[in-house]
Write a protein that holds these residues in place. Structure first.
Motif, PDB file in Angstrom:
ATOM      1  N   LEU A  81       0.845  -1.191   0.000  1.00  0.00           N
ATOM      2  CA  LEU A  81       0.000   0.000   0.000  1.00  0.00           C
ATOM      3  C   LEU A  81       0.879   1.239   0.000  1.00  0.00           C
ATOM      4  O   LEU A  81       1.757   1.380   0.861  1.00  0.00           O
ATOM      5  CB  LEU A  81      -0.904  -0.013   1.243  1.00  0.00           C
ATOM      6  N   THR A  82       0.661   2.126  -0.949  1.00  0.00           N
ATOM      7  CA  THR A  82       1.461   3.342  -1.006  1.00  0.00           C
ATOM      8  C   THR A  82       1.036   4.317   0.089  1.00  0.00           C
ATOM      9  O   THR A  82      -0.139   4.382   0.457  1.00  0.00           O
ATOM     10  CB  THR A  82       1.339   4.018  -2.383  1.00  0.00           C
ATOM     11  N   ALA A  83       2.013   5.068   0.590  1.00  0.00           N
ATOM     12  CA  ALA A  83       1.751   6.019   1.669  1.00  0.00           C
ATOM     13  C   ALA A  83       0.932   7.207   1.172  1.00  0.00           C
ATOM     14  O   ALA A  83      -0.058   7.602   1.783  1.00  0.00           O
ATOM     15  CB  ALA A  83       3.061   6.506   2.280  1.00  0.00           C
ATOM     16  N   ILE A  84       1.386   7.775   0.056  1.00  0.00           N
ATOM     17  CA  ILE A  84       0.776   8.971  -0.520  1.00  0.00           C
ATOM     18  C   ILE A  84       1.355   9.124  -1.921  1.00  0.00           C
ATOM     19  O   ILE A  84       2.327   8.465  -2.275  1.00  0.00           O
ATOM     20  CB  ILE A  84       1.058  10.206   0.375  1.00  0.00           C
ATOM     21  N   GLY A  85       0.774   9.977  -2.712  1.00  0.00           N
ATOM     22  CA  GLY A  85       1.259  10.195  -4.072  1.00  0.00           C
ATOM     23  C   GLY A  85       2.534  11.030  -4.105  1.00  0.00           C
ATOM     24  O   GLY A  85       3.219  11.188  -3.101  1.00  0.00           O
ATOM     25  N   GLY A  86       2.817  11.548  -5.259  1.00  0.00           N
ATOM     26  CA  GLY A  86       4.009  12.354  -5.475  1.00  0.00           C
ATOM     27  C   GLY A  86       4.611  12.024  -6.819  1.00  0.00           C
ATOM     28  O   GLY A  86       4.320  10.988  -7.401  1.00  0.00           O
ATOM     29  N   HIS A  87       5.432  12.886  -7.315  1.00  0.00           N
ATOM     30  CA  HIS A  87       5.931  12.744  -8.690  1.00  0.00           C
ATOM     31  C   HIS A  87       7.280  12.038  -8.817  1.00  0.00           C
ATOM     32  O   HIS A  87       7.784  11.879  -9.912  1.00  0.00           O
ATOM     33  CB  HIS A  87       6.033  14.130  -9.333  1.00  0.00           C
ATOM     34  N   LEU A  88       7.875  11.579  -7.727  1.00  0.00           N
ATOM     35  CA  LEU A  88       9.222  11.021  -7.798  1.00  0.00           C
ATOM     36  C   LEU A  88       9.284   9.505  -7.992  1.00  0.00           C
ATOM     37  O   LEU A  88      10.368   8.958  -8.176  1.00  0.00           O
ATOM     38  CB  LEU A  88      10.015  11.414  -6.545  1.00  0.00           C
ATOM     39  N   SER A  89       8.167   8.822  -7.991  1.00  0.00           N
ATOM     40  CA  SER A  89       8.202   7.361  -8.132  1.00  0.00           C
ATOM     41  C   SER A  89       8.765   6.937  -9.489  1.00  0.00           C
ATOM     42  O   SER A  89       9.335   5.860  -9.604  1.00  0.00           O
ATOM     43  CB  SER A  89       6.819   6.760  -7.923  1.00  0.00           C
ATOM     44  N   ILE A  90       8.641   7.767 -10.479  1.00  0.00           N
ATOM     45  CA  ILE A  90       9.161   7.433 -11.806  1.00  0.00           C
ATOM     46  C   ILE A  90      10.675   7.196 -11.779  1.00  0.00           C
ATOM     47  O   ILE A  90      11.206   6.441 -12.587  1.00  0.00           O
ATOM     48  CB  ILE A  90       8.773   8.519 -12.841  1.00  0.00           C
ATOM     49  N   GLN A  91      11.355   7.794 -10.808  1.00  0.00           N
ATOM     50  CA  GLN A  91      12.805   7.603 -10.677  1.00  0.00           C
ATOM     51  C   GLN A  91      13.172   6.157 -10.384  1.00  0.00           C
ATOM     52  O   GLN A  91      14.295   5.738 -10.640  1.00  0.00           O
ATOM     53  CB  GLN A  91      13.356   8.478  -9.546  1.00  0.00           C
ATOM     54  N   MET A  92      12.253   5.377  -9.855  1.00  0.00           N
ATOM     55  CA  MET A  92      12.525   4.008  -9.441  1.00  0.00           C
ATOM     56  C   MET A  92      12.535   3.014 -10.601  1.00  0.00           C
ATOM     57  O   MET A  92      13.131   1.946 -10.496  1.00  0.00           O
ATOM     58  CB  MET A  92      11.460   3.554  -8.426  1.00  0.00           C
TER      59      MET A  92
END
Length: 174
Positions: free
Chosen positions: A95-106
């Protein structure tokens, strides 16, 4: 684990549907973009209690609260938590904690074979959708767009949202 095969042209595609949640299952909260450091200890405690009220055990990934100048943890820490959650046989829902735009870095650092070999429920929404889209494309694993861990602190319409979420997480086709 399976789903209905779908035909695309001359090719059959067999998506993997994760097993539904059962009472007592472990939910692992990860922070693939924004860290849990943005939540107060009381908010985290309240959200855990809300999930435990439904009969689940909740754990928080090792690096979920790590925060740097970009209000995230390092890519390496986020990928490690992602891998750990999928590799741990006790975890049934990531389960993800919250959104955000940095996950694409993974994306370039994820071991897609590890994810494919350890299918489980994955749920989150908003700007972290790069991850579930990649999971589907690389692993044929069905993911869910639904409540984040952070959503469990909301008051308005919470029960309606929680009941819909629970129905999705506990009745997947398998």
């Amino acid at each position: 684990i399976g789903a209905t095969p779908m035909k695309f042209g001359h090719h059959m595609w067999m998506p993997i549907t994760p097993k539904p949640l059962q009472p007592g299952d472990e939910i692992r909260v990860i922070a693939p973009s924004c860290p849990m450091a943005m939540f107060t200890p009381d908010q985290i405690k309240d959200n855990i209690e809300r999930l435990e009220k439904y009969g689940y055990r909740v754990t928080i990934s090792k690096n979920a609260s790590e925060s740097n100048a970009f209000e995230s943890s390092s890519v390496e820490s986020r990928v490690a938590d992602f891998h750990d959650a999928f590799f741990d046989p006790n975890v049934k829902l990531v389960l993800t904690a919250i959104g955000g735009h940095l996950s694409i870095q993974m994306l370039s650092s994820i071991d897609w074979n590890l994810i494919r070999d350890n299918p489980k429920l994955y749920c989150g929404y908003s700007d972290i959708t790069a991850l579930p889209n990649a999971i589907l494309a690389k692993c044929d694993l069905i993911t869910y767009s639904g409540l984040h861990f952070s959503t469990f602190r909301l008051q308005q319409q919470f029960e309606y949202n929680a009941q819909s979420w629970l129905a999705d997480m506990t009745t997947t086709d398998s």
